[in-house]
Motif scaffolding. Structure first.
Motif, PDB file in Angstrom:
ATOM      1  N   GLU A  26      31.211  50.860  46.185  1.00 34.30           N
ATOM      2  CA  GLU A  26      30.524  49.433  46.447  1.00 34.30           C
ATOM      3  C   GLU A  26      29.123  49.435  46.094  1.00 34.30           C
ATOM      4  O   GLU A  26      28.616  47.726  45.755  1.00 34.30           O
ATOM      5  N   ASP A  51      32.445  44.637  39.218  1.00 30.68           N
ATOM      6  CA  ASP A  51      32.321  44.776  40.812  1.00 30.68           C
ATOM      7  C   ASP A  51      32.739  45.706  41.165  1.00 30.68           C
ATOM      8  O   ASP A  51      33.825  46.787  40.185  1.00 30.68           O
ATOM      9  N   ASP A  53      34.782  45.602  42.832  1.00 31.57           N
ATOM     10  CA  ASP A  53      36.846  45.543  42.836  1.00 31.57           C
ATOM     11  C   ASP A  53      37.281  45.954  41.451  1.00 31.57           C
ATOM     12  O   ASP A  53      38.252  46.278  41.884  1.00 31.57           O
ATOM     13  N   THR A  55      37.029  44.513  38.562  1.00 29.22           N
ATOM     14  CA  THR A  55      36.233  43.374  37.681  1.00 29.22           C
ATOM     15  C   THR A  55      35.479  43.582  36.916  1.00 29.22           C
ATOM     16  O   THR A  55      34.075  43.788  37.508  1.00 29.22           O
ATOM     17  N   ARG A 162      35.775  31.376  41.062  1.00 30.71           N
ATOM     18  CA  ARG A 162      35.465  33.120  41.447  1.00 30.71           C
ATOM     19  C   ARG A 162      36.575  33.912  40.047  1.00 30.71           C
ATOM     20  O   ARG A 162      37.704  33.459  40.024  1.00 30.71           O
ATOM     21  N   GLY A 164      38.164  37.650  40.660  1.00 35.44           N
ATOM     22  CA  GLY A 164      38.417  38.764  40.979  1.00 35.44           C
ATOM     23  C   GLY A 164      37.988  38.014  42.482  1.00 35.44           C
ATOM     24  O   GLY A 164      37.523  37.685  42.835  1.00 35.44           O
ATOM     25  N   LYS A 165      36.947  39.031  42.498  1.00 35.78           N
ATOM     26  CA  LYS A 165      36.640  38.936  43.507  1.00 35.78           C
ATOM     27  C   LYS A 165      34.652  38.316  43.105  1.00 35.78           C
ATOM     28  O   LYS A 165      33.694  38.624  43.737  1.00 35.78           O
ATOM     29  N   VAL A 166      34.568  38.440  42.484  1.00 30.11           N
ATOM     30  CA  VAL A 166      33.311  38.279  42.156  1.00 30.11           C
ATOM     31  C   VAL A 166      33.314  36.391  41.861  1.00 30.11           C
ATOM     32  O   VAL A 166      34.061  35.855  40.703  1.00 30.11           O
ATOM     33  N   ASN A 167      32.276  36.142  42.290  1.00 30.05           N
ATOM     34  CA  ASN A 167      31.589  34.521  42.545  1.00 30.05           C
ATOM     35  C   ASN A 167      31.303  33.905  40.986  1.00 30.05           C
ATOM     36  O   ASN A 167      29.950  35.058  41.372  1.00 30.05           O
ATOM     37  N   SER A 212      31.189  41.033  45.637  1.00 32.12           N
ATOM     38  CA  SER A 212      31.590  41.997  46.592  1.00 32.12           C
ATOM     39  C   SER A 212      30.650  42.889  47.437  1.00 32.12           C
ATOM     40  O   SER A 212      30.888  43.024  48.757  1.00 32.12           O
ATOM     41  N   ASN A 213      29.967  43.443  46.572  1.00 34.06           N
ATOM     42  CA  ASN A 213      28.693  44.137  47.404  1.00 34.06           C
ATOM     43  C   ASN A 213      27.670  42.995  47.850  1.00 34.06           C
ATOM     44  O   ASN A 213      26.892  43.820  48.787  1.00 34.06           O
TER      45      ASN A 213
END
Length: 323
Positions: A26, A51, A53, A55, A162, A164-167, A212-213
């Motif tokens: 995480e 990240d 995930d 990314t 976005r 991956g899961k990064v904004n 994402s964390n």
């Protein structure tokens, strides 16, 4: 000790390893890609931010990433560029890690007119994510080199993209943002160079990344102090970890950067960047350097960006290992 007791201990040990592994998974991993292993040197800018995930984002590859085949890169999903100056996009770069000295690395490989950024993005199949008027310029460069111009993506102030899961969003920076004639190339580039002018690329930017964390990271880019560092980066996005430039003359100086962290952004932790001088020796801060002055002035935990040394941060910007 009985068999049942031994079994309980074994199960507890396995569970502990699994929990530790899950906690590690995480974390956001940040790896500086500087000029000399284990040091914070004069031209160091580049970071990889990964990240949980998987990314992987490369920030301002500059001159210390030794081209698209730098073995430290690995997979890259997107390259983030704050502005068009050569020390951030990479008009030249080192031939290999460790070439030259900490204060003056060898920058003998010419990357123009494509830039180190474009060459890396092409090799890795990565996006280039920028704000202002930079995306079209990079798109043209990608296309001219045989790539896909659509891989140059825009994200303006207050907008979001976005990967991956990064904004990702961009935030204002107070600096200049001209494209040199040598980057433009051709007859127009020659005319710009002869006139001592640059092509305007819109305002420079910083970035705010939400992982994402839950960790929110502010990448300042080259900037002076701005009101938006308090109202936008601190109050609205609530950045918890900041990467801030401390180089003076060209960006905020060390005391100014510390003020931004202490009174405006109010992040929980910070990584100094862009010191413009050899800041460490054998991994330890050199006295009276800008980095030493910044560390003395900042009130939150500060972590040195030692090249090749990965740092892992949880969702509250606590460094779990590597710092």
């Amino acid at each position: 000790m009985g068999v049942k007791a031994k079994k309980r201990i074994l199960i507890s040990a396995i569970a502990g390893v699994m929990v530790a592994g899950a906690a590690s998974a995480e974390n956001v991993r940040i790896t500086p890609l500087g000029s000399h292993e284990g040091e914070f040197c004069s031209r160091d800018r580049a970071l990889i931010l990964e990240d949980p995930d998987g990314t992987r984002l490369l920030y301002d590859p500059g001159m210390t990433v030794t081209g698209a085949n730098d073995p430290r890169l690995g997979h890259i999903d997107a390259v983030l560029v704050s502005h068009m100056h050569g020390d951030h996009v990479g008009h030249v770069h080192m031939p290999k890690q460790g070439a030259g000295t900490w204060a003056k690395p060898e920058l003998s490989v010419r990357a123009l007119p494509d830039t180190n950024t474009v060459k890396i993005a092409l090799k890795k199949g990565a996006l280039i994510v920028t704000g202002s008027e930079m995306p079209r310029f990079f798109g043209n460069k990608l296309q001219a080199a045989g790539g896909d111009r659509k891989k140059s993506r825009l994200v303006r102030f207050g907008a979001n993209r976005r990967v991956g899961k990064v904004n990702i969003t961009t935030v204002p920076a107070a600096h200049s943002n001209g494209i040199s004639g040598s980057m433009v190339g051709g007859e127009l580039g020659k005319q710009l160079h002869a006139a001592g002018l640059t092509a305007y690329a819109g305002p420079p930017t910083g970035f705010v990344l939400e992982f994402s964390n839950g960790l929110v990271v502010y990448l300042s880019g080259d900037t002076g102090m701005t009101a938006e560092q308090e109202s936008v980066v601190g109050d609205h996005y609530k950045a918890e970890l900041a990467v801030i430039n401390i180089g003076d003359v060209y960006t905020t100086g060390p005391e100014e950067a510390a003020y931004v962290l202490n009174e405006m952004v109010k992040a929980k932790a910070v990584i100094p960047s862009h010191a413009n001088q050899a800041s460490t020796r054998n991994g330890r801060v050199v006295a009276k350097t800008r980095t030493a002055r910044f560390l003395a002035a900042v009130k939150v935990p500060a972590h040195l960006p030692l090249s090749g040394r990965t740092m892992a941060f949880d969702g509250d910007a606590v460094c779990k290992w590597g710092c």
